[in-house]
Motif scaffolding. Structure first.
Motif, PDB file in Angstrom:
ATOM      1  N   GLU A   1    -101.208  18.948  77.355  1.00  0.00           N
ATOM      2  CA  GLU A   1    -100.455  19.118  78.597  1.00  0.00           C
ATOM      3  C   GLU A   1     -99.643  17.872  78.947  1.00  0.00           C
ATOM      4  O   GLU A   1     -98.542  17.982  79.500  1.00  0.00           O
ATOM      5  CB  GLU A   1    -101.411  19.458  79.743  1.00  0.00           C
TER       6      GLU A   1
ATOM      7  N   ARG B   1    -107.092  19.720  75.694  1.00  0.00           N
ATOM      8  CA  ARG B   1    -106.169  20.492  76.520  1.00  0.00           C
ATOM      9  C   ARG B   1    -105.289  19.554  77.344  1.00  0.00           C
ATOM     10  O   ARG B   1    -104.063  19.716  77.383  1.00  0.00           O
ATOM     11  CB  ARG B   1    -106.927  21.443  77.454  1.00  0.00           C
TER      12      ARG B   1
ATOM     13  N   ASP C   1    -111.618  26.060  77.401  1.00  0.00           N
ATOM     14  CA  ASP C   1    -111.970  26.316  78.797  1.00  0.00           C
ATOM     15  C   ASP C   1    -112.378  27.767  79.024  1.00  0.00           C
ATOM     16  O   ASP C   1    -113.224  28.054  79.871  1.00  0.00           O
ATOM     17  CB  ASP C   1    -110.789  25.992  79.716  1.00  0.00           C
TER      18      ASP C   1
ATOM     19  N   ASN D   1    -104.161  26.755  73.811  1.00  0.00           N
ATOM     20  CA  ASN D   1    -104.476  25.436  74.376  1.00  0.00           C
ATOM     21  C   ASN D   1    -105.699  25.482  75.283  1.00  0.00           C
ATOM     22  O   ASN D   1    -106.307  24.446  75.559  1.00  0.00           O
ATOM     23  CB  ASN D   1    -103.305  24.895  75.207  1.00  0.00           C
ATOM     24  N   TYR D   2    -106.042  26.693  75.772  1.00  0.00           N
ATOM     25  CA  TYR D   2    -107.072  26.825  76.797  1.00  0.00           C
ATOM     26  C   TYR D   2    -108.339  27.516  76.295  1.00  0.00           C
ATOM     27  O   TYR D   2    -109.209  27.857  77.094  1.00  0.00           O
ATOM     28  CB  TYR D   2    -106.492  27.597  77.997  1.00  0.00           C
TER      29      TYR D   2
ATOM     30  N   TRP E   1    -113.366  19.705  70.827  1.00  0.00           N
ATOM     31  CA  TRP E   1    -112.148  19.904  71.627  1.00  0.00           C
ATOM     32  C   TRP E   1    -112.440  19.620  73.093  1.00  0.00           C
ATOM     33  O   TRP E   1    -111.686  18.909  73.766  1.00  0.00           O
ATOM     34  CB  TRP E   1    -111.666  21.339  71.429  1.00  0.00           C
ATOM     35  N   ARG E   2    -113.545  20.181  73.573  1.00  0.00           N
ATOM     36  CA  ARG E   2    -113.908  19.995  74.974  1.00  0.00           C
ATOM     37  C   ARG E   2    -114.260  18.535  75.261  1.00  0.00           C
ATOM     38  O   ARG E   2    -113.844  17.972  76.276  1.00  0.00           O
ATOM     39  CB  ARG E   2    -115.077  20.904  75.328  1.00  0.00           C
TER      40      ARG E   2
END
Length: 374
Positions: free
Chosen positions: A256, A252, A162, A158-159, A246-247
């Protein structure tokens, strides 16, 4: 070592080569003897690969690279190393595959030791190890039907947007219990059409409703999330991910939010899969099933052996309860576990003469699979 925006660290791998003494990095001798691995063969680029100046180290931002992300931990280390070995062995341009390993901050074997171990097994591998702080996700994880699914590292995917450098705009995510028997370039070149964020093999014959509770389906607001979408089950252990999109889309945070809701009212029973289904179900770029022959770990309840699905095979995935290295060690392997064994680099006295065990894997075998497995 530097700290990222979300509490992640990355370790830049630096080896001191002492060719007269060791061909490995310092620190490897601190790794328990019973966990020692053999050094993998060195795989070189084939004809038509990008040319890199001799002695030049490829940056993770090099546009010619294929990026692969995997988790790295002491429990599944043996599987991860076999997966890496299989990728390199079948890659047309192995020197241009870059691995991004995500290691838990408080793993039983420290990320630094894991880094040294990877370098000792694959001395010329292009890779970086990132430290994942479990507290990033601990407060979002709810109980699951199997305790193994509650491992914070399961949520590391998921990260990736980042953690990985912003210059990495696409990545292939692989679970630690896979082996590739085909060129990863083929998977890398899959086109994600339109605004699609991820690509994965879909299984639309599966009963999608079972992945969510009655609480979810009986709530008219929650169940409306799929709207006009036609969601299909997909396995998150093999995904092509467009990290730039995605970003930009804050995916993310979207995942969440579903995890936070799960803490308030139980809307699913599994671990990290359902939030992905909620966000991406019906919006996935379908990839040929040959790229995820999953379920080879066997039935989660009975632990029974599974066979391959009909059709060609490019990736085998031991998802499920049983892992091939465990069953091989216990001398109770499933037949398909012998497909995993040639990629195992673990020094262990159980190792058999694999080619004798793989006699049924010829181009004329009853399953009809080609002999490129060996």
């Amino acid at each position: 070592m530097k700290m990222g925006r979300f509490g992640f660290f990355d370790i830049t791998v630096v080896c001191i080569l002492l060719p007269l003494l060791f061909s490995r990095c310092y620190g490897i001798r601190s790794f328990p003897e019973e966990r020692r691995f053999a050094e993998a063969p060195e795989y070189r680029n084939g004809v038509g690969c990008p040319v890199t100046a001799e002695g030049k180290t490829l940056s993770s931002c090099d546009p010619s690279l294929v990026h692969v992300a995997m988790t790295l931990d002491s429990e599944y280390l043996r599987g991860s190393m076999a997966a890496v070995h299989s990728v390199l062995r079948h890659a047309s341009c192995p020197e241009h595959v870059f691995f991004h390993f995500i290691a838990a901050e408080f793993d039983a074997t420290s990320p630094r030791v894991l880094t040294q171990l990877v370098r000792s097994i694959f001395p010329s591998l292009n890779f970086k190890v990132y430290i994942f702080r479990e507290d990033t996700v601990l407060n979002l994880i709810s109980s699951s039907i199997r305790q193994a699914l509650e491992n914070p590292l399961n949520y590391a995917r998921n990260y990736l947007g980042d953690m990985l450098d912003p210059c990495v705009t696409r990545v292939i995510y692989l679970d630690s219990d896979v082996v590739l028997v085909d060129d990863i370039q083929k998977l890398w070149r899959v086109n994600l059409t339109g605004s699609r964020i991820i690509g994965a093999p879909e299984y639309c014959h599966a009963n999608f409703t079972i992945y969510f509770t009655d609480t979810f389906w009986s709530d008219p607001v929650l169940s409306r999330v799929f709207g006009s979408r036609k969601p299909c089950y997909f396995n998150t252990g093999v995904m092509v991910m467009e990290l730039k999109k995605w970003r930009e889309g804050n995916y993310r945070q979207r995942i969440e939010r579903w995890m936070e809701l799960q803490r308030q009212k139980r809307i699913y029973e599994l671990g990290s899969l359902p939030p992905f289904l909620l966000v991406f179900g019906g919006l996935v770029e379908p990839i040929n099933h040959r790229w995820n022959q999953h379920g080879l770990g066997g039935d989660n309840v009975k632990g029974s052996c599974r066979s391959l699905h009909p059709g060609p095979v490019s990736l085998l995935h031991w998802s499920g309860k049983g892992k091939p290295w465990v069953r091989l060690d216990e001398k109770r392997p499933c037949p398909l576990d012998y497909l995993w064994e040639p990629y195992d680099l673990y020094k262990h006295n159980y190792r058999s003469k694999v080619r004798h065990n793989l006699g049924f894997l010829t181009s004329t075998n009853p399953f009809g699979y080609s002999n490129y497995f060996i």
